[in-house]
Every structure is written in C-alpha cells, then in structure tokens.
Design a protein around this motif. Structure first.
Motif, PDB file in Angstrom:
ATOM      1  N   VAL A  34     -10.165 -19.052 -10.095  1.00  0.00           N
ATOM      2  CA  VAL A  34      -9.433 -19.685 -11.196  1.00  0.00           C
ATOM      3  C   VAL A  34      -8.760 -18.585 -12.013  1.00  0.00           C
ATOM      4  N   ARG A  35      -7.442 -18.669 -12.133  1.00  0.00           N
ATOM      5  CA  ARG A  35      -6.667 -17.677 -12.878  1.00  0.00           C
ATOM      6  C   ARG A  35      -6.118 -18.303 -14.149  1.00  0.00           C
ATOM      7  N   ALA A  36      -6.034 -17.497 -15.204  1.00  0.00           N
ATOM      8  CA  ALA A  36      -5.416 -17.966 -16.442  1.00  0.00           C
ATOM      9  C   ALA A  36      -3.946 -18.292 -16.169  1.00  0.00           C
ATOM     10  N   PRO A  37      -3.376 -19.257 -16.883  1.00  0.00           N
ATOM     11  CA  PRO A  37      -1.967 -19.601 -16.682  1.00  0.00           C
ATOM     12  C   PRO A  37      -1.061 -18.389 -16.850  1.00  0.00           C
ATOM     13  N   ALA A  38      -0.100 -18.249 -15.923  1.00  0.00           N
ATOM     14  CA  ALA A  38       0.901 -17.176 -15.959  1.00  0.00           C
ATOM     15  C   ALA A  38       0.268 -15.789 -15.948  1.00  0.00           C
ATOM     16  N   LEU A  39      -0.895 -15.655 -15.328  1.00  0.00           N
ATOM     17  CA  LEU A  39      -1.581 -14.366 -15.261  1.00  0.00           C
ATOM     18  C   LEU A  39      -0.730 -13.345 -14.507  1.00  0.00           C
ATOM     19  N   ARG A  40      -0.522 -12.175 -15.110  1.00  0.00           N
ATOM     20  CA  ARG A  40       0.204 -11.081 -14.477  1.00  0.00           C
ATOM     21  C   ARG A  40      -0.809 -10.052 -13.974  1.00  0.00           C
ATOM     22  N   ILE A  41      -0.729  -9.714 -12.693  1.00  0.00           N
ATOM     23  CA  ILE A  41      -1.656  -8.775 -12.074  1.00  0.00           C
ATOM     24  C   ILE A  41      -0.892  -7.553 -11.578  1.00  0.00           C
ATOM     25  N   GLY A  42      -1.377  -6.373 -11.934  1.00  0.00           N
ATOM     26  CA  GLY A  42      -0.869  -5.125 -11.378  1.00  0.00           C
ATOM     27  C   GLY A  42      -1.879  -4.597 -10.379  1.00  0.00           C
ATOM     28  N   TYR A  43      -1.409  -4.093  -9.237  1.00  0.00           N
ATOM     29  CA  TYR A  43      -2.304  -3.711  -8.147  1.00  0.00           C
ATOM     30  C   TYR A  43      -2.028  -2.270  -7.714  1.00  0.00           C
ATOM     31  N   VAL A  44      -3.092  -1.455  -7.643  1.00  0.00           N
ATOM     32  CA  VAL A  44      -2.990  -0.080  -7.146  1.00  0.00           C
ATOM     33  C   VAL A  44      -3.800  -0.003  -5.860  1.00  0.00           C
ATOM     34  N   PRO A  45      -3.139   0.223  -4.710  1.00  0.00           N
ATOM     35  CA  PRO A  45      -3.850   0.230  -3.428  1.00  0.00           C
ATOM     36  C   PRO A  45      -4.604   1.537  -3.196  1.00  0.00           C
ATOM     37  N   GLN A  46      -5.419   1.546  -2.120  1.00  0.00           N
ATOM     38  CA  GLN A  46      -6.120   2.768  -1.735  1.00  0.00           C
ATOM     39  C   GLN A  46      -5.124   3.879  -1.431  1.00  0.00           C
ATOM     40  N   SER A  47      -4.074   3.535  -0.724  1.00  0.00           N
ATOM     41  CA  SER A  47      -3.058   4.508  -0.334  1.00  0.00           C
ATOM     42  C   SER A  47      -1.783   3.755   0.022  1.00  0.00           C
ATOM     43  N   LEU A  48      -0.709   4.487   0.128  1.00  0.00           N
ATOM     44  CA  LEU A  48       0.573   3.903   0.506  1.00  0.00           C
ATOM     45  C   LEU A  48       1.306   4.920   1.363  1.00  0.00           C
ATOM     46  N   ALA A  49       1.619   4.534   2.590  1.00  0.00           N
ATOM     47  CA  ALA A  49       2.277   5.453   3.513  1.00  0.00           C
ATOM     48  C   ALA A  49       3.751   5.594   3.152  1.00  0.00           C
ATOM     49  N   ILE A  50       4.146   6.813   2.833  1.00  0.00           N
ATOM     50  CA  ILE A  50       5.535   7.111   2.489  1.00  0.00           C
ATOM     51  C   ILE A  50       6.020   8.236   3.388  1.00  0.00           C
ATOM     52  N   ASP A  51       7.193   8.073   3.969  1.00  0.00           N
ATOM     53  CA  ASP A  51       7.804   9.138   4.762  1.00  0.00           C
ATOM     54  C   ASP A  51       8.263  10.231   3.804  1.00  0.00           C
ATOM     55  N   THR A  52       7.549  11.352   3.813  1.00  0.00           N
ATOM     56  CA  THR A  52       7.843  12.411   2.842  1.00  0.00           C
ATOM     57  C   THR A  52       9.183  13.094   3.090  1.00  0.00           C
ATOM     58  N   SER A  53       9.801  12.822   4.234  1.00  0.00           N
ATOM     59  CA  SER A  53      11.113  13.421   4.506  1.00  0.00           C
ATOM     60  C   SER A  53      12.244  12.643   3.842  1.00  0.00           C
ATOM     61  N   LEU A  54      11.943  11.432   3.352  1.00  0.00           N
ATOM     62  CA  LEU A  54      12.968  10.645   2.684  1.00  0.00           C
ATOM     63  C   LEU A  54      13.332  11.264   1.339  1.00  0.00           C
ATOM     64  N   PRO A  55      14.614  11.368   1.030  1.00  0.00           N
ATOM     65  CA  PRO A  55      15.033  11.894  -0.281  1.00  0.00           C
ATOM     66  C   PRO A  55      14.896  10.820  -1.350  1.00  0.00           C
ATOM     67  N   LEU A  56      13.660  10.570  -1.772  1.00  0.00           N
ATOM     68  CA  LEU A  56      13.369   9.473  -2.686  1.00  0.00           C
ATOM     69  C   LEU A  56      12.685  10.026  -3.929  1.00  0.00           C
ATOM     70  N   THR A  57      13.321   9.854  -5.077  1.00  0.00           N
ATOM     71  CA  THR A  57      12.710  10.317  -6.312  1.00  0.00           C
ATOM     72  C   THR A  57      11.716   9.284  -6.828  1.00  0.00           C
ATOM     73  N   VAL A  58      10.875   9.721  -7.755  1.00  0.00           N
ATOM     74  CA  VAL A  58       9.918   8.822  -8.379  1.00  0.00           C
ATOM     75  C   VAL A  58      10.646   7.685  -9.090  1.00  0.00           C
ATOM     76  N   ALA A  59      11.700   8.009  -9.808  1.00  0.00           N
ATOM     77  CA  ALA A  59      12.452   6.978 -10.538  1.00  0.00           C
ATOM     78  C   ALA A  59      13.022   5.940  -9.583  1.00  0.00           C
ATOM     79  N   ARG A  60      13.554   6.392  -8.462  1.00  0.00           N
ATOM     80  CA  ARG A  60      14.109   5.459  -7.474  1.00  0.00           C
ATOM     81  C   ARG A  60      12.995   4.612  -6.861  1.00  0.00           C
ATOM     82  N   PHE A  61      11.862   5.220  -6.585  1.00  0.00           N
ATOM     83  CA  PHE A  61      10.717   4.499  -6.027  1.00  0.00           C
ATOM     84  C   PHE A  61      10.281   3.360  -6.947  1.00  0.00           C
TER      85      PHE A  61
END
Length: 264
Positions: free
Chosen positions: A62-89
């Motif tokens: 049972v969730r409160a109405p309009a409950l907003r959930i933020g989720y931080v996973p164990q890990s996230l696979a990112i191709d480190t060769s991609l030219p991706l800044t934190v802001a863009r991510f």
C-alpha cells in the motif's frame, strides 16, 4: 509521522519458490530504515515489490497517494568510452532544469562534478551521481539497494553520512538494503533483519542484541556501532570522495577497527 508505504502479509515467489512470506512493515516520512540479512533472504526482492517491479504472490503493498520514489541501484553499467558528462547523464532520458540538477548534485555531496566525464569518476563519486539522479524529482521515499557495494569501508561510511544529510535536507524517508554491517546499523533509525521473513526489528541496538540477529551475523557488530558513532561526531570532507581510495581527508586511526561479520 505519516506512513508512506506499507506491506500487509506480503509474500513473494519466483518460479514457484517462496522467497518472502508474512512481511508486515511500514515506512514513515523522515525515517531511515535499513534492511539487513544474508544472501537469498529476500532483501532486494522486497525492494522490487515496493517499487512495483514484481507482483506479490500474496498480501499487498500500500503506497501513499502520489508517492514519489527515488531509487539508487547496486550498480549501473556505463560504457566509459562514451563522451558523457555528469550533467548530460542527469538529463537522460528526459531533460531537467539546470538548477534542479545542480541542487541534486549538491545534496549528494558532489556539486562540482557536473562538467566531469562519467568515465573519469571514482566509484564513490559515481555512486553519489546515482544518488543525485534519484533526488531529481524530489522523492518522498529514497530506496537504496546495496548502493555502497564496491566502496571501501571509509567510503561507505561517508556515503551513509551523506544519506543522513539528505534526509535532513529533503525530509524524505530512506530505505536501504546493505551488507555493510560495520557502519550501516548506526546510520539507521530502525533496522529490519530478514531471513525469508522479518526475524527481528527495532533500533540498531535492539537488533544487535537480538538472538535472531546474532544467530545470523555473530556479535562483532556492536563494537562497530560504537566506532561508527565515534566517527560520526567528527567533521568529514565530502568534496573529494574517492571511492576505493577514499581515506583522504580523514585523520582517524582505523587500525583497531573491530570486525563485524558480513553476510555471504
């Protein structure tokens, strides 16, 4: 305090195998709750049920109405060769206001990393960026699934202290799954110990003293609780979290650290 999410006699099963049964928990606004337990005890399965990723075999969430959930996973696979800044991510898959992104980075303790390449971040920095991503939409409930996996013990301790700061700044509830018994217990208002069901719960000290907890993890954690409280009373530099090399900016002597048994 208002309840944000709760379970009633929740049971989960995969391929006909029951992994959780009879789970009755409630998470209230503003509290930090940690779930501990051995591998296969149903901790991550509980989180998946709470966010709606798996359907209960019995009982309900049972969730409160309009409950907003933020989720931080164990890990996230990112191709480190991609030219991706934190802001863009932080703007993937949908663009967010620049001020919102910067506020999230600031609350995660990495305000200066917006222009950095993702591939150049340390493990600790990347986990804080994932935390910032989870904060973008002002969650009522922040869920972290072993978010310090791969960090060394000082880095994990500083990450948990950042979570405490987020709770104070944002007023959200925090639900964490962790194997970091060395430090995570004392970062919590309540601890839920799982082994297919909730075998004990309460304040960190109550759980550390519980026979069910000791049967699973031994007795070493109590000394670690005291040590974490000692460390928490000191000022820490959060601006240069180096993940696996995260001992910088600390003058504590860790050579006498008591050892708490980890779940394996």
């Amino acid at each position: 305090m208002s309840v944000l999410i709760e379970t009633h006699d929740l049971a989960l099963a995969y391929g006909g195998r029951r992994v959780l049964h009879g789970v009755n928990i409630a998470i209230a606004r503003g509290e930090i709750v940690t779930v501990v337990g051995p591998n296969g005890s149903g901790k991550s399965s509980l989180l998946r049920a709470l966010i709606g990723a798996v359907r209960p075999a019995a009982g309900k969430v049972v969730r409160a109405p309009a409950l907003r959930i933020g989720y931080v996973p164990q890990s996230l696979a990112i191709d480190t060769s991609l030219p991706l800044t934190v802001a863009r991510f932080l703007n993937l898959p949908a663009r967010v206001n620049a001020a919102t992104a910067q506020a999230a980075l600031s609350d995660a303790g990495v305000a200066e990393l917006g222009a950095r390449q993702l591939g150049a971040l340390s493990g600790g920095q990347f986990q804080r960026v994932l935390l910032a991503r989870a904060l973008l939409h002002t969650p009522d409930l922040l869920i972290l699934d072993e978010a310090t996996q791969g960090l060394d013990q000082p880095g994990a301790a500083r990450f948990y202290q950042q979570i405490e700061a987020v709770r104070q700044t944002r007023g959200c509830a925090v639900l964490m799954v962790s194997h970091d018994l060395h430090v995570v217990m004392a970062a919590s208002d309540r601890v839920l110990c799982f082994n297919g069901h909730v075998c004990c719960e309460g304040t960190p000290q109550v759980v550390a003293d519980a026979p069910e907890y000791r049967a699973l993890f031994g007795t070493g954690t109590q000394g670690a609780l005291a040590l974490y409280r000692h460390e928490h009373n000191h000022d820490h530099d959060h601006t240069t979290d180096q993940g696996h090399n995260s001992g910088q900016g600390h003058s504590h002597d860790h050579t006498h650290r008591p050892t708490a048994e980890k779940a394996s």
